[in-house]
Design a protein around this motif. Structure first.
Motif, PDB file in Angstrom:
ATOM      1  N   ALA A 402      67.617  -2.221  72.486  1.00  0.00           N
ATOM      2  CA  ALA A 402      66.648  -2.765  73.435  1.00  0.00           C
ATOM      3  C   ALA A 402      65.289  -2.875  72.760  1.00  0.00           C
ATOM      4  O   ALA A 402      64.923  -2.051  71.911  1.00  0.00           O
ATOM      5  N   GLN A 403      64.533  -3.902  73.124  1.00  0.00           N
ATOM      6  CA  GLN A 403      63.233  -4.154  72.544  1.00  0.00           C
ATOM      7  C   GLN A 403      62.125  -3.595  73.441  1.00  0.00           C
ATOM      8  O   GLN A 403      61.081  -4.206  73.631  1.00  0.00           O
ATOM      9  N   THR A 404      62.372  -2.406  73.998  1.00  0.00           N
ATOM     10  CA  THR A 404      61.406  -1.793  74.903  1.00  0.00           C
ATOM     11  C   THR A 404      60.178  -1.337  74.135  1.00  0.00           C
ATOM     12  O   THR A 404      60.291  -0.726  73.061  1.00  0.00           O
ATOM     13  N   VAL A 405      58.984  -1.634  74.680  1.00  0.00           N
ATOM     14  CA  VAL A 405      57.733  -1.176  74.085  1.00  0.00           C
ATOM     15  C   VAL A 405      56.868  -0.586  75.184  1.00  0.00           C
ATOM     16  O   VAL A 405      56.890  -1.036  76.335  1.00  0.00           O
ATOM     17  N   VAL A 406      56.117   0.463  74.825  1.00  0.00           N
ATOM     18  CA  VAL A 406      55.082   1.031  75.687  1.00  0.00           C
ATOM     19  C   VAL A 406      53.863   1.221  74.805  1.00  0.00           C
ATOM     20  O   VAL A 406      53.832   2.119  73.965  1.00  0.00           O
ATOM     21  N   ARG A 407      52.871   0.343  74.994  1.00  0.00           N
ATOM     22  CA  ARG A 407      51.723   0.326  74.081  1.00  0.00           C
ATOM     23  C   ARG A 407      50.430   0.287  74.870  1.00  0.00           C
ATOM     24  O   ARG A 407      50.358  -0.339  75.934  1.00  0.00           O
ATOM     25  N   ASP A 408      49.417   0.919  74.299  1.00  0.00           N
ATOM     26  CA  ASP A 408      48.049   0.802  74.796  1.00  0.00           C
ATOM     27  C   ASP A 408      47.245  -0.018  73.788  1.00  0.00           C
ATOM     28  O   ASP A 408      47.003   0.439  72.671  1.00  0.00           O
ATOM     29  N   TYR A 409      46.860  -1.221  74.210  1.00  0.00           N
ATOM     30  CA  TYR A 409      46.124  -2.120  73.319  1.00  0.00           C
ATOM     31  C   TYR A 409      44.619  -1.883  73.466  1.00  0.00           C
ATOM     32  O   TYR A 409      44.108  -1.635  74.563  1.00  0.00           O
ATOM     33  N   TRP A 410      43.925  -2.024  72.333  1.00  0.00           N
ATOM     34  CA  TRP A 410      42.474  -1.861  72.302  1.00  0.00           C
ATOM     35  C   TRP A 410      41.862  -3.015  71.510  1.00  0.00           C
ATOM     36  O   TRP A 410      42.456  -3.511  70.562  1.00  0.00           O
ATOM     37  N   VAL A 411      40.658  -3.403  71.923  1.00  0.00           N
ATOM     38  CA  VAL A 411      39.827  -4.287  71.112  1.00  0.00           C
ATOM     39  C   VAL A 411      38.910  -3.402  70.289  1.00  0.00           C
ATOM     40  O   VAL A 411      38.115  -2.631  70.848  1.00  0.00           O
ATOM     41  N   ALA A 412      39.057  -3.479  68.963  1.00  0.00           N
ATOM     42  CA  ALA A 412      38.330  -2.584  68.065  1.00  0.00           C
ATOM     43  C   ALA A 412      37.438  -3.393  67.132  1.00  0.00           C
ATOM     44  O   ALA A 412      37.702  -4.568  66.844  1.00  0.00           O
ATOM     45  N   LEU A 413      36.407  -2.745  66.642  1.00  0.00           N
ATOM     46  CA  LEU A 413      35.444  -3.378  65.732  1.00  0.00           C
ATOM     47  C   LEU A 413      35.472  -2.671  64.395  1.00  0.00           C
ATOM     48  O   LEU A 413      35.333  -1.441  64.321  1.00  0.00           O
ATOM     49  N   SER A 414      35.663  -3.459  63.332  1.00  0.00           N
ATOM     50  CA  SER A 414      35.609  -2.966  61.959  1.00  0.00           C
ATOM     51  C   SER A 414      34.356  -3.503  61.290  1.00  0.00           C
ATOM     52  O   SER A 414      34.028  -4.690  61.442  1.00  0.00           O
ATOM     53  N   ALA A 415      33.644  -2.649  60.568  1.00  0.00           N
ATOM     54  CA  ALA A 415      32.404  -3.072  59.920  1.00  0.00           C
ATOM     55  C   ALA A 415      32.652  -4.150  58.874  1.00  0.00           C
ATOM     56  O   ALA A 415      31.751  -4.925  58.549  1.00  0.00           O
ATOM     57  N   HIS A 416      33.876  -4.223  58.340  1.00  0.00           N
ATOM     58  CA  HIS A 416      34.166  -5.172  57.262  1.00  0.00           C
ATOM     59  C   HIS A 416      35.155  -6.257  57.685  1.00  0.00           C
ATOM     60  O   HIS A 416      35.099  -7.383  57.170  1.00  0.00           O
ATOM     61  N   ALA A 417      36.076  -5.952  58.600  1.00  0.00           N
ATOM     62  CA  ALA A 417      37.122  -6.900  58.975  1.00  0.00           C
ATOM     63  C   ALA A 417      36.851  -7.624  60.280  1.00  0.00           C
ATOM     64  O   ALA A 417      37.602  -8.528  60.653  1.00  0.00           O
ATOM     65  N   GLY A 418      35.810  -7.258  61.024  1.00  0.00           N
ATOM     66  CA  GLY A 418      35.486  -7.937  62.274  1.00  0.00           C
ATOM     67  C   GLY A 418      36.195  -7.314  63.466  1.00  0.00           C
ATOM     68  O   GLY A 418      36.522  -6.120  63.483  1.00  0.00           O
ATOM     69  N   VAL A 419      36.458  -8.154  64.487  1.00  0.00           N
ATOM     70  CA  VAL A 419      37.067  -7.685  65.733  1.00  0.00           C
ATOM     71  C   VAL A 419      38.583  -7.744  65.590  1.00  0.00           C
ATOM     72  O   VAL A 419      39.141  -8.781  65.220  1.00  0.00           O
ATOM     73  N   LEU A 420      39.249  -6.612  65.915  1.00  0.00           N
ATOM     74  CA  LEU A 420      40.685  -6.479  65.707  1.00  0.00           C
ATOM     75  C   LEU A 420      41.382  -6.181  67.030  1.00  0.00           C
ATOM     76  O   LEU A 420      40.765  -5.716  68.001  1.00  0.00           O
ATOM     77  N   TRP A 421      42.651  -6.424  67.062  1.00  0.00           N
ATOM     78  CA  TRP A 421      43.528  -6.141  68.211  1.00  0.00           C
ATOM     79  C   TRP A 421      44.535  -5.093  67.747  1.00  0.00           C
ATOM     80  O   TRP A 421      45.419  -5.363  66.949  1.00  0.00           O
ATOM     81  N   PHE A 435      48.581   0.888  65.265  1.00  0.00           N
ATOM     82  CA  PHE A 435      49.014  -0.290  64.516  1.00  0.00           C
ATOM     83  C   PHE A 435      47.976  -1.405  64.715  1.00  0.00           C
ATOM     84  O   PHE A 435      47.391  -1.529  65.789  1.00  0.00           O
ATOM     85  N   LEU A 436      47.830  -2.213  63.658  1.00  0.00           N
ATOM     86  CA  LEU A 436      47.030  -3.445  63.756  1.00  0.00           C
ATOM     87  C   LEU A 436      47.990  -4.588  64.049  1.00  0.00           C
ATOM     88  O   LEU A 436      48.957  -4.823  63.326  1.00  0.00           O
ATOM     89  N   HIS A 437      47.681  -5.356  65.134  1.00  0.00           N
ATOM     90  CA  HIS A 437      48.596  -6.410  65.562  1.00  0.00           C
ATOM     91  C   HIS A 437      47.972  -7.813  65.463  1.00  0.00           C
ATOM     92  O   HIS A 437      48.691  -8.797  65.357  1.00  0.00           O
ATOM     93  N   GLY A 438      46.652  -7.907  65.558  1.00  0.00           N
ATOM     94  CA  GLY A 438      46.046  -9.234  65.484  1.00  0.00           C
ATOM     95  C   GLY A 438      44.578  -9.159  65.126  1.00  0.00           C
ATOM     96  O   GLY A 438      43.967  -8.075  65.069  1.00  0.00           O
ATOM     97  N   ILE A 439      43.995 -10.333  64.858  1.00  0.00           N
ATOM     98  CA  ILE A 439      42.600 -10.447  64.447  1.00  0.00           C
ATOM     99  C   ILE A 439      41.952 -11.543  65.285  1.00  0.00           C
ATOM    100  O   ILE A 439      42.506 -12.637  65.451  1.00  0.00           O
ATOM    101  N   PHE A 440      40.778 -11.238  65.832  1.00  0.00           N
ATOM    102  CA  PHE A 440      40.023 -12.233  66.600  1.00  0.00           C
ATOM    103  C   PHE A 440      39.190 -13.093  65.639  1.00  0.00           C
ATOM    104  O   PHE A 440      38.559 -12.570  64.725  1.00  0.00           O
ATOM    105  N   ALA A 441      39.179 -14.408  65.862  1.00  0.00           N
ATOM    106  CA  ALA A 441      38.389 -15.295  65.002  1.00  0.00           C
ATOM    107  C   ALA A 441      36.896 -15.111  65.268  1.00  0.00           C
ATOM    108  O   ALA A 441      36.510 -14.708  66.359  1.00  0.00           O
TER     109      ALA A 441
END
Length: 441
Positions: A402-421, A435-441
């Motif tokens: 089963a592909q069950t997931v239970v996750r708490d997502y956060w919008v985070a800020l990196s001083a060098h990489a920008g805004v992360l998901w 885990f890092l899952h995405g990057i905001f443009a």
């Protein structure tokens, strides 16, 4: 930097004078870049800023090599610096990127650089036969015994000092001359030399974003002619619409030259652009302009799929799934858009969504219960809990999972990489991890 040096066969010597042939070659190079210069016996052009317009370095190099051969270019070399490209062209070395530049230049003879060749007799008496041996001499002694141009040329060739040139300006009107290698007695044979002038004309038109509807070819009779033959003749060619196609212009010229009779052997040619007009070249893009054709995106995609195959043209389809990696799937563009139970297209989840999603989530290090990615991350928004997937099962060699997931997502800020998901796992049978899952443009 990416420099090209184009050296005609008749101008291989470093001290050859500036001629009409070099000027014509420089005008031809202006279709690739405005940074074109004549240096002694060669034409130099810097194409670092425009290579992407021609499909990259390899495609540009192939186009320059193929078309320049018709202009009498026998030696073509590429290098990170202008004088290095010129030195390599004089020695017949085409690729200045195959080895480190100092290794290539050190093995070249003194005659490859004009400033060094001027002092070749003295340098040879000192036991120097290559640029590397000259470069190994004490700089203080070189500066006192020789002029400053020698050290400057060496530094510029090796990339230790920038080069400055007077760039060739694109002329407002096109007028090119060519002295034929031998006297021509039949008009159709003029086409071989006229084609070289047409190549220059088409390059000039491309640089000006124009096309030609009329051009004139003039020929001058040999000085040893009869008095009744006259000085020469001319032929004006007109087209129905603006063009800068070398094949089209050469074909028209050949048809008209077949009807011309020469009264004396011809030694020189001139080509003039009579009527020049604005010209929009056909787009090279795979996607047609739907605004001009009046086609919808669906019709455009259908036509492209017919060209490339339906399995090569995909479109994203949103899914009613909170899990980010399953929120969109790709299907063939020809397949009708799937719809949900309500009969309307599925819409993505309304939480903050990153612009770019990683193919695989990247585990993050943790320090003092704080996730790290190029430094400590600052949590800006969250948690946004996503839970589900128990209904989604995938089978592999070890069984069905089963592909069950239970996750708490956060919008985070990196001083060098920008805004992360990022997210934090919450399943009871798994260790809590970030885990890092995405990057905001």
């Amino acid at each position: 930097m990416l420099w090209a040096a184009l050296l005609p066969e008749a101008h291989r010597s470093p001290d050859s004078p500036r001629t009409d042939a070099l000027l014509g070659l420089a005008v031809w190079c202006l279709q690739f870049t405005p940074r074109v210069a004549i240096e002694g016996s060669a034409v130099l052009m810097e194409v670092e800023g425009s290579e992407r317009l021609f499909g990259g370095k390899r495609a540009l190099a192939a186009q320059v090599r193929e078309e320049s051969a018709g202009l009498g270019v026998a030696f073509l070399a590429w290098a990170p610096t202008s004088l290095a490209a010129l030195a390599l062209a004089r020695c017949g070395v085409r690729n200045g990127f195959a080895q480190p530049l100092p290794v290539l230049l050190d093995a070249l003879p003194l005659e490859s650089l004009a400033a060094v060749a001027a002092h070749a007799p003295m340098l040879k008496r000192l036991g120097c036969t290559t640029l590397g041996q000259v470069r190994a001499l004490p700089r203080g002694g070189l500066s006192r015994r020789f002029d400053k141009e020698l050290l400057v040329a060496l530094d510029q060739a090796y990339g230790l000092r920038p080069s400055a040139y007077a760039w060739v300006a694109l002329p407002e009107q096109f007028h090119a001359r060519l002295e034929l290698m031998s006297r021509v007695e039949h008009a159709p044979a003029i086409l071989f030399g006229a084609r070289r002038l047409l190549l220059q004309l088409c390059a000039w038109l491309a640089a000006r974003r124009c096309g030609v509807t009329a051009f004139t070819l003039r020929w001058c009779h040999d000085a040893m002619r009869s008095k009744t033959a006259g000085d020469g003749g001319e032929l004006t060619i007109r087209t129905a619409e603006p063009t800068r196609s070398i094949e089209n212009l050469a074909r028209l010229l050949a048809e008209n030259l077949a009807k011309v009779q020469l009264f004396a052997p011809v030694g020189d040619l001139e080509l003039l652009a009579v009527d020049v007009r604005a010209f929009e070249a056909p787009t090279a893009s795979l996607l047609p302009d739907s605004q001009e054709d009046g086609e919808s995106l669906a019709l455009v995609l259908e036509r492209i799929a017919a060209r490339l195959g339906p399995e090569r043209v995909l479109r994203p389809v949103p899914q009613e799934d909170h899990r980010l990696e399953w929120a969109v799937h790709w299907q063939a563009a020809s397949v009708p858009m799937s719809r949900n139970r309500a009969g309307v297209p599925a819409v993505p989840y309304a939480l903050p969504q990153p612009s770019f999603v990683l193919p695989q989530s990247l585990p993050l290090a943790v320090q003092a219960n704080r996730p790290l990615y190029q430094g400590t991350l600052q949590l800006l928004s969250g948690p946004h809990r996503i839970e589900g997937g128990w209904w989604h099962r995938l089978s592999d060699e070890t069984g069905t999972h089963a592909q069950t997931v239970v996750r708490d997502y956060w919008v985070a800020l990196s001083a060098h990489a920008g805004v992360l998901w990022i997210y934090q796992t919450r399943l009871a049978n798994e260790d809590t991890a970030w885990f890092l899952h995405g990057i905001f443009a």
